[in-house]
Scaffold this motif. Sequence first.
Motif, mmCIF file in Angstrom:
data_model
loop_
_atom_site.group_PDB
_atom_site.id
_atom_site.type_symbol
_atom_site.label_atom_id
_atom_site.label_comp_id
_atom_site.label_asym_id
_atom_site.label_seq_id
_atom_site.Cartn_x
_atom_site.Cartn_y
_atom_site.Cartn_z
ATOM 1 N N CYS A 96 0.841 -1.204 0.000
ATOM 2 C CA CYS A 96 0.000 0.000 0.000
ATOM 3 C C CYS A 96 0.874 1.250 0.000
ATOM 4 O O CYS A 96 0.602 2.212 -0.726
ATOM 5 C CB CYS A 96 -0.924 -0.012 1.221
ATOM 6 N N ILE A 127 -3.798 4.057 7.657
ATOM 7 C CA ILE A 127 -3.358 2.927 6.842
ATOM 8 C C ILE A 127 -2.141 2.225 7.473
ATOM 9 O O ILE A 127 -1.745 1.144 7.049
ATOM 10 C CB ILE A 127 -3.035 3.426 5.408
ATOM 11 N N PHE A 130 -1.504 -1.643 7.921
ATOM 12 C CA PHE A 130 -1.317 -2.536 6.780
ATOM 13 C C PHE A 130 -0.520 -1.871 5.650
ATOM 14 O O PHE A 130 -0.477 -2.376 4.529
ATOM 15 C CB PHE A 130 -2.675 -3.015 6.241
ATOM 16 N N VAL A 138 -4.539 -7.457 1.418
ATOM 17 C CA VAL A 138 -5.349 -6.694 2.375
ATOM 18 C C VAL A 138 -6.839 -6.852 2.054
ATOM 19 O O VAL A 138 -7.210 -7.341 0.994
ATOM 20 C CB VAL A 138 -4.954 -5.198 2.392
ATOM 21 N N GLN A 142 -9.620 -2.062 3.277
ATOM 22 C CA GLN A 142 -8.283 -1.491 3.321
ATOM 23 C C GLN A 142 -7.810 -1.064 1.930
ATOM 24 O O GLN A 142 -7.169 -0.024 1.779
ATOM 25 C CB GLN A 142 -7.327 -2.520 3.926
ATOM 26 N N ARG A 143 -8.155 -1.853 0.901
ATOM 27 C CA ARG A 143 -7.844 -1.460 -0.484
ATOM 28 C C ARG A 143 -8.527 -0.140 -0.820
ATOM 29 O O ARG A 143 -7.939 0.745 -1.444
ATOM 30 C CB ARG A 143 -8.327 -2.530 -1.465
ATOM 31 N N ARG A 145 -9.580 2.270 1.156
ATOM 32 C CA ARG A 145 -8.976 3.408 1.847
ATOM 33 C C ARG A 145 -7.661 3.811 1.188
ATOM 34 O O ARG A 145 -7.354 4.997 1.037
ATOM 35 C CB ARG A 145 -8.760 3.066 3.322
ATOM 36 N N THR A 146 -6.888 2.814 0.767
ATOM 37 C CA THR A 146 -5.631 3.110 0.079
ATOM 38 C C THR A 146 -5.908 3.772 -1.266
ATOM 39 O O THR A 146 -5.217 4.718 -1.675
ATOM 40 C CB THR A 146 -4.818 1.821 -0.120
ATOM 41 N N SER A 172 -16.080 -0.726 7.138
ATOM 42 C CA SER A 172 -15.256 -0.113 6.088
ATOM 43 C C SER A 172 -15.989 1.051 5.427
ATOM 44 O O SER A 172 -15.388 2.073 5.090
ATOM 45 C CB SER A 172 -14.877 -1.161 5.042
#
Length: 316
Positions: A96, A127, A130, A138, A142-143, A145-146, A172
């Motif tokens: 990330c 972040i 991770f 992930v 999480q993807r 947010r990245t 999320s």
Amino acid sequence: MTRSPAVVTEGLTRRFGDFTAVDALDLEVPAGTVLALLGPNGAGKTTTVRMLATLTKPTSGRAVVCGHDVVTQGEQVRRSLSLTGQFAALEDHLTCRENLVLMARLRGHGRKESRAIADRLIARFDIGEFADKLVKAVSGGQRRRTDLAASLVVTPELLVLDEPTTGLDPRSRQEVWSGVRELVGEGVTVLLTTQYLEEADELADHIVLIDHGRAVASGTATQLKAQIGDQRVDVVAADVAGFDALVDALSGRFDIHAVRERRMLSVPAPDETADLAAVAKAVHATGVTVDELALRRPTLDDAFLALTGHATEETA
């Protein structure tokens, strides 16, 4: 000094052969606000976004983004906005952190500055936990947010989010929403497309309901809900016998709508406090056991169904 609208469209239309994906759409997004395009799959939301981002040329009509025409001033438009599509535009085999550094480098920043930008975004979007995992390892949240962080390597005048929380779990989704609110608080204008009524209700200053490529209604969440009438009191009986008894007892006193399969009857409640109390007193007097007695206000779901004739989850 009054800021010019971030987005203006006039009769914006896109046809693919005989199919009209977007049909004479008029929009205006005031700077520093959130506008939600709300509608089902196939309604024309993504095609609209692609035209505003200069990825698809309009068949007719006009669109201006941050003061620039999308057809004749495409380069200036692309400098003014950032687009986060429906699927995370990240490299699976990089971490990330490496993805964020890469995005900064592609924007013309040097190595040291790119690492600093990545660090700031990692802190801002929480972040860190991770950041050094490969993107392919992930979670979906999480993807996402990245991906949102990557779209903000340079803070845009306009952030376009095309169904940003599709497929995410509730936690999320809340995290993405929190990030959007923070950006708006900093003055970024957001154009959001979504199928989720709750998302539009939570985030948008103004909502445009779009169906079959056309805007069928627009307003604040409160205004759209108001178009379908007043709130109501819903009563759900514990069993069918109790439901029948409630219908017999209350039908002479109230204008009721009864749904036997659900053991539920509804009573209009324009004067919410007084009407709720009156219905509760009448139900108590029957001695019938109920599973639920609650005041319900119209939802955006109700509004969409009333205005289009079908629910948002149905395809256009």
